[in-house]
Design a protein around this motif. Structure first.
Motif, mmCIF file in Angstrom:
data_model
loop_
_atom_site.group_PDB
_atom_site.id
_atom_site.type_symbol
_atom_site.label_atom_id
_atom_site.label_comp_id
_atom_site.label_asym_id
_atom_site.label_seq_id
_atom_site.Cartn_x
_atom_site.Cartn_y
_atom_site.Cartn_z
ATOM 1 N N TYR A 1 -5.909 9.856 15.148
ATOM 2 C CA TYR A 1 -5.852 8.406 15.311
ATOM 3 C C TYR A 1 -4.415 7.935 15.124
ATOM 4 C CZ TYR A 1 -6.352 9.124 10.288
ATOM 5 O OH TYR A 1 -6.199 9.583 9.003
ATOM 6 N N ALA A 2 -4.164 6.734 15.608
ATOM 7 C CA ALA A 2 -2.822 6.148 15.524
ATOM 8 C C ALA A 2 -2.558 5.612 14.116
ATOM 9 C CB ALA A 2 -2.685 5.022 16.540
ATOM 10 N N LYS A 3 -1.289 5.444 13.797
ATOM 11 C CA LYS A 3 -0.866 4.779 12.559
ATOM 12 C C LYS A 3 0.223 3.770 12.915
ATOM 13 C CE LYS A 3 -1.765 8.606 9.343
ATOM 14 N NZ LYS A 3 -1.178 9.492 8.314
ATOM 15 N N GLY A 4 0.424 2.818 12.030
ATOM 16 C CA GLY A 4 1.517 1.866 12.222
ATOM 17 C C GLY A 4 1.171 0.640 13.025
ATOM 18 N N ASN A 5 -0.112 0.435 13.350
ATOM 19 C CA ASN A 5 -0.512 -0.761 14.100
ATOM 20 C C ASN A 5 -0.536 -1.983 13.172
ATOM 21 O OD1 ASN A 5 -1.023 0.113 16.835
ATOM 22 N ND2 ASN A 5 -2.729 1.304 16.018
ATOM 23 N N ARG A 6 0.052 -3.060 13.639
ATOM 24 C CA ARG A 6 0.110 -4.286 12.843
ATOM 25 C C ARG A 6 -1.264 -4.956 12.802
ATOM 26 N NH1 ARG A 6 4.237 -9.324 14.136
ATOM 27 N NH2 ARG A 6 3.174 -10.887 12.852
ATOM 28 N N ILE A 7 -1.723 -5.288 11.602
ATOM 29 C CA ILE A 7 -3.046 -5.895 11.413
ATOM 30 C C ILE A 7 -2.905 -7.415 11.413
ATOM 31 C CG2 ILE A 7 -5.082 -6.020 9.927
ATOM 32 C CD1 ILE A 7 -4.134 -3.333 8.680
ATOM 33 N N ASN A 8 -3.694 -8.059 12.229
ATOM 34 C CA ASN A 8 -3.672 -9.522 12.339
ATOM 35 C C ASN A 8 -4.910 -10.140 11.688
ATOM 36 O OD1 ASN A 8 -1.276 -9.548 14.084
ATOM 37 N ND2 ASN A 8 -2.646 -8.685 15.633
ATOM 38 N N GLY A 9 -4.761 -11.370 11.209
ATOM 39 C CA GLY A 9 -5.909 -12.138 10.721
ATOM 40 C C GLY A 9 -6.170 -12.045 9.237
ATOM 41 N N LEU A 10 -5.452 -11.196 8.511
ATOM 42 C CA LEU A 10 -5.751 -11.012 7.086
ATOM 43 C C LEU A 10 -5.522 -12.288 6.273
ATOM 44 C CD1 LEU A 10 -4.254 -7.459 6.437
ATOM 45 C CD2 LEU A 10 -6.670 -8.105 6.401
ATOM 46 N N LYS A 11 -4.476 -13.017 6.590
ATOM 47 C CA LYS A 11 -4.167 -14.222 5.812
ATOM 48 C C LYS A 11 -5.233 -15.301 6.003
ATOM 49 C CE LYS A 11 0.842 -13.587 5.669
ATOM 50 N NZ LYS A 11 2.155 -14.087 6.128
ATOM 51 N N GLU A 12 -5.859 -15.309 7.182
ATOM 52 C CA GLU A 12 -6.870 -16.329 7.482
ATOM 53 C C GLU A 12 -8.221 -16.016 6.829
ATOM 54 O OE1 GLU A 12 -3.548 -16.601 9.889
ATOM 55 O OE2 GLU A 12 -4.925 -14.883 9.924
ATOM 56 N N VAL A 13 -8.429 -14.763 6.450
ATOM 57 C CA VAL A 13 -9.746 -14.347 5.973
ATOM 58 C C VAL A 13 -9.761 -14.058 4.476
ATOM 59 C CG1 VAL A 13 -11.667 -12.745 6.431
ATOM 60 C CG2 VAL A 13 -10.134 -13.343 8.259
ATOM 61 N N GLY A 14 -8.633 -14.229 3.800
ATOM 62 C CA GLY A 14 -8.599 -13.961 2.364
ATOM 63 C C GLY A 14 -9.623 -14.800 1.621
ATOM 64 N N ALA A 15 -9.993 -14.356 0.420
ATOM 65 C CA ALA A 15 -11.051 -15.013 -0.345
ATOM 66 C C ALA A 15 -10.776 -16.506 -0.561
ATOM 67 C CB ALA A 15 -11.222 -14.312 -1.694
ATOM 68 N N ASP A 16 -9.513 -16.876 -0.660
ATOM 69 C CA ASP A 16 -9.196 -18.281 -0.907
ATOM 70 C C ASP A 16 -9.131 -19.096 0.382
ATOM 71 O OD1 ASP A 16 -7.020 -16.771 -0.118
ATOM 72 O OD2 ASP A 16 -5.565 -18.110 -1.064
ATOM 73 N N LYS A 17 -9.225 -18.426 1.532
ATOM 74 C CA LYS A 17 -9.098 -19.134 2.810
ATOM 75 C C LYS A 17 -10.463 -19.427 3.445
ATOM 76 C CE LYS A 17 -4.538 -18.585 2.813
ATOM 77 N NZ LYS A 17 -3.618 -19.696 2.620
ATOM 78 N N LEU A 18 -11.233 -18.366 3.647
ATOM 79 C CA LEU A 18 -12.462 -18.482 4.428
ATOM 80 C C LEU A 18 -13.675 -18.747 3.554
ATOM 81 C CD1 LEU A 18 -13.352 -18.143 7.442
ATOM 82 C CD2 LEU A 18 -13.994 -15.806 6.853
ATOM 83 N N ASP A 19 -13.841 -17.960 2.503
ATOM 84 C CA ASP A 19 -15.055 -18.023 1.693
ATOM 85 C C ASP A 19 -14.798 -17.227 0.416
ATOM 86 O OD1 ASP A 19 -17.631 -17.513 0.555
ATOM 87 O OD2 ASP A 19 -18.553 -17.909 2.496
ATOM 88 N N SER A 20 -15.077 -17.824 -0.734
ATOM 89 C CA SER A 20 -14.825 -17.128 -2.003
ATOM 90 C C SER A 20 -15.742 -15.929 -2.188
ATOM 91 C CB SER A 20 -15.012 -18.100 -3.174
ATOM 92 O OG SER A 20 -16.348 -18.579 -3.198
ATOM 93 N N ASN A 21 -16.781 -15.830 -1.366
ATOM 94 C CA ASN A 21 -17.709 -14.699 -1.464
ATOM 95 C C ASN A 21 -17.388 -13.602 -0.454
ATOM 96 O OD1 ASN A 21 -19.349 -15.711 -3.612
ATOM 97 N ND2 ASN A 21 -20.152 -17.209 -2.162
ATOM 98 N N ILE A 22 -16.191 -13.620 0.089
ATOM 99 C CA ILE A 22 -15.713 -12.545 0.961
ATOM 100 C C ILE A 22 -14.498 -11.909 0.297
ATOM 101 C CG2 ILE A 22 -14.570 -12.014 3.169
ATOM 102 C CD1 ILE A 22 -16.259 -14.253 4.406
ATOM 103 N N LYS A 23 -14.482 -10.589 0.266
ATOM 104 C CA LYS A 23 -13.359 -9.870 -0.310
ATOM 105 C C LYS A 23 -12.987 -8.721 0.615
ATOM 106 C CE LYS A 23 -10.258 -8.593 -3.266
ATOM 107 N NZ LYS A 23 -9.048 -9.401 -3.469
ATOM 108 N N ILE A 24 -11.705 -8.600 0.936
ATOM 109 C CA ILE A 24 -11.222 -7.518 1.802
ATOM 110 C C ILE A 24 -10.540 -6.472 0.922
ATOM 111 C CG2 ILE A 24 -9.726 -6.898 3.736
ATOM 112 C CD1 ILE A 24 -9.927 -9.875 4.599
ATOM 113 N N PHE A 25 -11.080 -5.261 0.952
ATOM 114 C CA PHE A 25 -10.469 -4.153 0.223
ATOM 115 C C PHE A 25 -9.716 -3.278 1.211
ATOM 116 C CE2 PHE A 25 -14.215 -5.222 -2.424
ATOM 117 C CZ PHE A 25 -13.536 -5.567 -3.576
ATOM 118 N N HIS A 26 -8.465 -2.972 0.867
ATOM 119 C CA HIS A 26 -7.619 -2.152 1.730
ATOM 120 C C HIS A 26 -7.814 -0.673 1.412
ATOM 121 C CE1 HIS A 26 -4.599 -5.328 3.215
ATOM 122 N NE2 HIS A 26 -5.560 -5.970 2.572
#
Length: 428
Positions: free
Chosen positions: A346-371
């Motif tokens: 698989y590829a590496k180094g692809n830029r991930i979009n949308g993380l800032k919009e979906v953080g727990a403080d942005k979209l919903d406090s009951n959503i958590k993104i684990f890296h």
């Protein structure tokens, strides 16, 4: 106040460190090496340490007043990190190298299960291709072929016929596909039913069950395709009924702890029994892991309300029979977003979009993104592994948690992301 070090770089370690950082009794949480997600957590600090060099690890703990170390992945445990830290007076939650053989060697685990009459699939072990192939000619199919040692969750082949089985044997024993891990193989009967993960904290004699969970190992929708480290998970798992729960607690988990103590290697740490539960509700052990599962850790940690550090100290002190654990009553579901091509190339180094919009403080406090497989590069978050993120959601029903998680997943993307669209389908 406690100062804690978490060892590992995946989604499991992000979830453990995040939960520790929420504890009222934790002053500081370090992760080595961590990932881009742990780097962005305000109460977590990434540090780069050679965890294979125990003297470096011990020196860091001593100079930073670390009074608890939690190990995420299996390899350091098998290598003896707990023995080294404990002998230096540093509290470390995990099994000794001797006890870690439950995961480090499938042959050790199968022999242990058989010796202590703990239910598991019938099996045979081999180091020679010819002997293995002769045995295969007497067996029913499908059949399961496993590399004996650690293979990052990928050393298991379900062979549908003799041709596939012989190819898997050759791959492991002759062609060295899994290196030393495949120098010995286990061939075992194929069990039919539903898989479930039963994870506990153990203190050598007592155990405290974690919330039940179920993960999806296969890469593709409908639980088909190649085996992976896990493409998603949810908690609680309806397949684990009260009756099954009691049976597993008594006949598998307690029997395992009693057996390990009897064999002179008492088990302390996270003990994870991968189970197959048949239509009659009978559970058998597929495998043991001597650490928390990934991606099960992520939804389980979103539901844990107790202080994880205090639970670990109780276990190290052999006092788990004196504590209880508090859970969020809601359902949690996590969807793994991976690089297309995982679990192969698989590829590496692809830029991930949308993380800032979906953080727990942005979209919903009951959503958590684990890296998991992420890194920071030139101010952006990029992919650096096969499994990249685990997007978790909490809600009153599993269906609502599933809907919420996928709404968040759809807001995140990169050039070659891949994820299953049916995580939780077996329970829903």
């Amino acid at each position: 106040m406690n100062r804690v070090l978490v060892i590992g770089s995946g989604g499991r370690e992000h979830a453990l460190a995040w939960r520790l950082s929420q504890s009222l009794t934790v002053e500081k949480t370090f992760v080595t090496p961590g990932n881009a997600g742990t780097a962005m957590e305000p109460a977590i600090e990434n540090v780069v340490l050679d965890v294979d060099d125990f003297s470096i690890l011990i020196a860091f703990c001593q100079s930073n007043n670390i009074n608890l170390v939690i190990i995420g992945p299996e390899q350091p445990l098998v290598n003896g990190v707990v023995d080294a830290l404990s002998s230096s007076g540093i509290a470390c939650f995990g099994p000794t190298a001797q006890a870690a053989q439950l995961e480090g060697s499938k042959a050790f685990a199968k022999e242990f299960l058989e010796r202590h009459q703990i239910p598991t699939a019938a099996y045979a072990e081999f180091t020679e291709v010819k002997a293995a192939n002769i045995y295969l000619q007497t067996q029913n199919f499908p059949i399961v072929i496993k590399a004996d040692g650690l293979a990052a969750g990928k050393g298991v082949v379900i062979a549908e016929d003799l041709t596939q089985a012989e190819a898997a044997v050759t791959d492991m024993l002759a062609d060295n596909k899994f290196g030393d891990a495949g120098s010995r193989i286990i061939i075992e009967e194929f069990l039919v039913g539903e898989e479930a993960s039963y994870i506990v904290m153990a203190d050598g004699k007592n155990f405290l069950p974690m919330a039940t969970s179920q993960d999806h190992k296969a890469r593709d929708n409908g639980d088909v395709g190649p085996n992976t480290g896990g493409m998603g998970a949810y908690s609680p798992a309806p397949v684990v009924t009260d009756a099954i729960d009691q049976y597993v607690a008594d006949e598998i988990i307690q029997a395992t702890l009693d057996g390990m103590a009897k064999d002179g290697m008492p088990f302390t740490g996270f003990l994870y029994a991968g189970l197959m539960i048949d239509a009659q509700g009978q559970a058998k052990v597929l495998e043991f892991n001597v650490r928390f599962g990934d991606p099960e850790t992520q939804p389980i940690m979103t539901r844990l309300k107790s202080n994880l550090d205090e639970l670990c100290f109780s276990a190290i002190a052999g006092q788990l029979d004196q504590v209880s654990v508090e859970w969020d009553s809601r359902f949690a579901l996590g969807v793994v977003m991976a690089e297309a091509g995982y679990p192969f190339s698989y590829a590496k180094g692809n830029r991930i979009n949308g993380l800032k919009e979906v953080g727990a403080d942005k979209l919903d406090s009951n959503i958590k993104i684990f890296h998991a497989g992420t890194a920071q590069k030139e101010g952006h978050i990029v992919t650096s592994g096969g499994r990249v993120l685990c997007v978790c959601a909490l809600d009153e029903s599993l269906k609502e948690a599933q809907n919420k998680a996928y709404q968040a997943v759809k807001k995140i993307g990169w050039d070659s992301e891949y994820y299953r669209t049916d995580i939780g389908f077996k329970a829903i």
